[in-house]
Write an enzyme that holds these catalytic residues in place. Structure first.
Site, PDB file in Angstrom:
ATOM      1  N   GLY A 341       0.814  -1.204   0.000  1.00  0.00           N
ATOM      2  CA  GLY A 341       0.000   0.000   0.000  1.00  0.00           C
ATOM      3  C   GLY A 341       0.850   1.258   0.000  1.00  0.00           C
ATOM      4  N   SER A 342       0.341   2.272   0.675  1.00  0.00           N
ATOM      5  CA  SER A 342       0.937   3.613   0.579  1.00  0.00           C
ATOM      6  C   SER A 342       2.323   3.740   1.180  1.00  0.00           C
ATOM      7  CB  SER A 342      -0.001   4.629   1.251  1.00  0.00           C
ATOM      8  OG  SER A 342      -1.213   4.722   0.538  1.00  0.00           O
TER       9      SER A 342
END
Length: 641
Positions: A341-342
């Site tokens: 993810g981020s």
């Protein structure tokens, strides 16, 4: 005259000689044999003198030959065929038994034992001898706690052998009671069994050993040759019943080599803190699995590595279902991968800054909160408008990260990710470590480049994440993680120190009430990090379960510790319930609070601390601490691919 005629003439005389001398003379008529006169002197055999010396020589020669034969035979027995006869004799009364050596002890970095070997006894038997005393088998079976028929069947199957284990790893007192029964052919043997004082807390790191005390999993397997040493052997004399004869010297056939002790980089205290907080987070958010890794930023030494679910390596009869045992034993922090993810936005921004096309204050327009690039639509949680590059990290904008990545050559972007250690094992030496997955650049299309920019389309392990962020914290120097105390390296530079400092400053903005991870704040210390929330891939798509990720370091002013937390399976009706800043960040805060205190790392606000008294107690429970306001709805992290 023929011989026959002569015999006919002499026959009466011969008969007379047989019957008597007078008749003989009458018949002979005064003549000898063949007509010779009887009054002629008779010729007697010549008499030779007896030669005693010659006879003595003959006797002596015979004796000499006999002695020579005996000497030759003795030489044959004592020299020529000595080994054969010695072996035949040894087989009848000598036995060679192993001399077990204790496996080396594993210590944590402070000298606390994590794995020790304790002496135990194993009962064995000579099947042939024992089967000659079948009347004692029921008594032995009762002492061993097994069925007599089962024991008899086992002995019959091994009747052609001289050694068979009856039971392993008994308490020495229980084994002595069995030997005291005096059953022919039954003996005991000293062995060692591994014991792990920390149980489940260090289970995934240490692994376990098998019944022969050889490494089966974890570091026990990775360092098996170093820890095991080499068993020796000794020869002993046994009596008619197979028992060792007392008060008889034994011969050491092969000298044993003890195993070496191993001191790990693990700090048992931090390990326990991480284990406790991970269990708490999983229980609170109804997650299924999780991992925490804590590294020393300066040298790559692993201070803690925990996973859930876990197992007890001391348990012989685990209550874990066999179908789930392997899942419980996996060291997910090193072997399992997730889409991060981020958290990958820090790597994307590193590549952007290195390209020279972007600066921390460069602007990127994320309006209207979506971006259709080719046939793929990228979403932010809301319209964030025009952001700086720093703002892309602060507000975790997928649109901003994708637009920045689209301006970069895919080869340059791949190279940056690879330099941070993704797509290859970290080199920690842990058996079964996964390299993760970083597709080669030529396979990236524009959409793949977009999604990789914000953490989809590649997979990493928690250990890889911690290592990459440690490189940012250490000014762009990447270290090889190690489980051995003092095994850290000087590292290699992968990013310019100025770029690393700029990315670090951006990550500091994440831990603030206006960003996605206020719960990661560590009282009295400046922290930095990044949240990540991603759907869990399932059956070619994505499920409604999430990976909640946070990775960060403290103190941000002079980084010493980095931690990566991955908690999988969290659910909720609102993104705030399963985002990394809600699920994983609080665990980071609690673990770092305790670790900084245990390592005696001074707080960033030490001057204020001395002037105005201490700040919030690092060990106080979150419910007792003043909590920052929850992030505004617009600051929740977007998780869509």
């Amino acid at each position: 005259m023929t011989r026959r005629e002569i015999l006919q003439l002499e026959l009466p005389a011969l008969r007379a000689q047989r019957d008597g001398g007078a008749a003989y003379e009458a018949v002979r008529g005064g003549r000898g044999w063949f007509g010779l006169r009887a009054d002629r002197p008779r010729v007697t055999p010549r008499q030779y003198p007896i030669n005693l010396k010659a006879r003595l020589y003959v006797v002596l020669m015979i004796l000499a030959l006999a002695c020579t034969a005996l000497i030759v035979r003795a030489v044959d027995l004592q020299w020529v065929r000595k080994d054969f006869y010695q072996d035949q004799g040894d087989q009848r009364y000598l036995r060679e038994i192993p001399v077990e050596v204790s496996r080396g002890t594993i210590f944590d970095r402070n000298g606390e034992p994590l794995a020790v070997s304790t002496p135990v006894e194993s009962i064995w038997a000579d099947p042939g001898t024992l089967l000659d005393h079948t009347d004692r088998i029921p008594e032995l079976a009762h002492a061993l706690g097994i069925d007599a028929a089962v024991l008899t069947d086992k002995l019959n199957q091994k009747a052609d052998k001289q050694f068979v284990y009856l039971t392993r790893h008994l308490n020495p007192d229980a084994a002595a009671a069995i030997i005291k029964l005096g059953i022919p052919g039954v003996s005991s043997q000293r062995e060692f069994r591994r014991y792990y004082p920390s149980g489940e807390v260090t289970a995934h790191i240490l692994g376990k050993t098998n019944i022969d005390d050889h490494g089966l999993e974890g570091l026990e397997l990775a360092f098996d040759d170093y820890l095991s040493g080499k068993p020796g052997s000794k020869r002993i004399i046994r009596d008619l019943h197979g028992h060792a004869v007392e008060d008889v010297d034994v011969e050491l056939a092969v000298a044993p080599t003890p195993g070496h002790d191993l001191t790990l980089s693990i700090d048992q205290r931090i390990q326990y803190l991480a284990y406790r907080e991970l269990m708490k987070a999983i229980k609170e958010h109804h997650a299924s699995t999780g991992s925490i890794v804590v590294l020393d930023v300066t040298n790559g030494e692993i201070l803690a590595m925990v996973n859930q679910p876990s197992f007890n390596p001391n348990s012989q009869n685990s209550n874990i279902p066999p179908s789930e045992l392997l899942s419980h034993m996996r060291n997910r922090a090193a072997t399992d991968v997730v889409e991060p993810g981020s958290t990958m936005k820090a790597m994307t921004i590193s590549a952007a800054l290195e390209s020279g096309k972007w600066r921390p204050d460069s602007k990127v327009d994320t309006s209207p909160g979506t971006w259709k690039h080719f046939d793929h639509v990228i979403h932010d949680h809301r319209n964030l408008g025009i952001l700086t590059v720093t703002g892309v990290i602060t507000h975790s904008s997928n649109v901003g990260a994708a637009k920045i990545a689209a301006t970069l050559p895919r080869d340059q972007m791949w190279d940056m990710f690879h330099r941070y250690g993704f797509g290859e094992p970290t080199g920690s030496g842990f058996t079964g470590e996964s390299p993760g997955s970083l597709p080669i650049a030529k396979r990236w299309g524009p959409v793949e480049q977009d999604t990789i920019a914000y953490g989809y389309g590649l997979s990493v392990t928690p250990l890889q994440l911690a290592r990459a962020y440690a490189a940012i914290a250490d000014g762009g120097v990447l270290h090889t993680p190690t489980f051995v105390k003092g095994g850290g390296d000087e590292g290699k530079r992968i990013v310019d120190a100025k770029i690393a400092a700029q990315v670090k400053a951006m990550l500091e903005t994440v831990i603030s009430p206006e960003s996605t991870a206020p719960a990661a704040a560590v009282p009295n210390y400046l922290a930095a990090g990044k949240t990540g929330t991603s759907h869990i891939a399932s059956h070619g798509g994505y499920s409604n379960f999430y990976n909640s990720v946070f990775v960060g370091f403290v103190p941000a002013t002079d980084p010493r510790l980095v931690a990566a937390i991955v908690i999988s399976g969290a659910t909720g009706t609102d993104i705030v319930q399963y985002m990394g800043g809600t699920v994983a960040a609080p665990a980071f805060s609690k673990v770092m609070q305790g670790a900084l205190r245990l390592l005696d790392i001074p707080p960033d606000n030490v001057k204020n601390w001395y002037a105005g008294g201490p700040g919030p107690n690092p060990l106080v429970e979150p419910r007792d601490m003043p909590q920052p306001d929850p992030p505004p709805p617009g600051e929740a992290e977007e998780v869509g691919p």
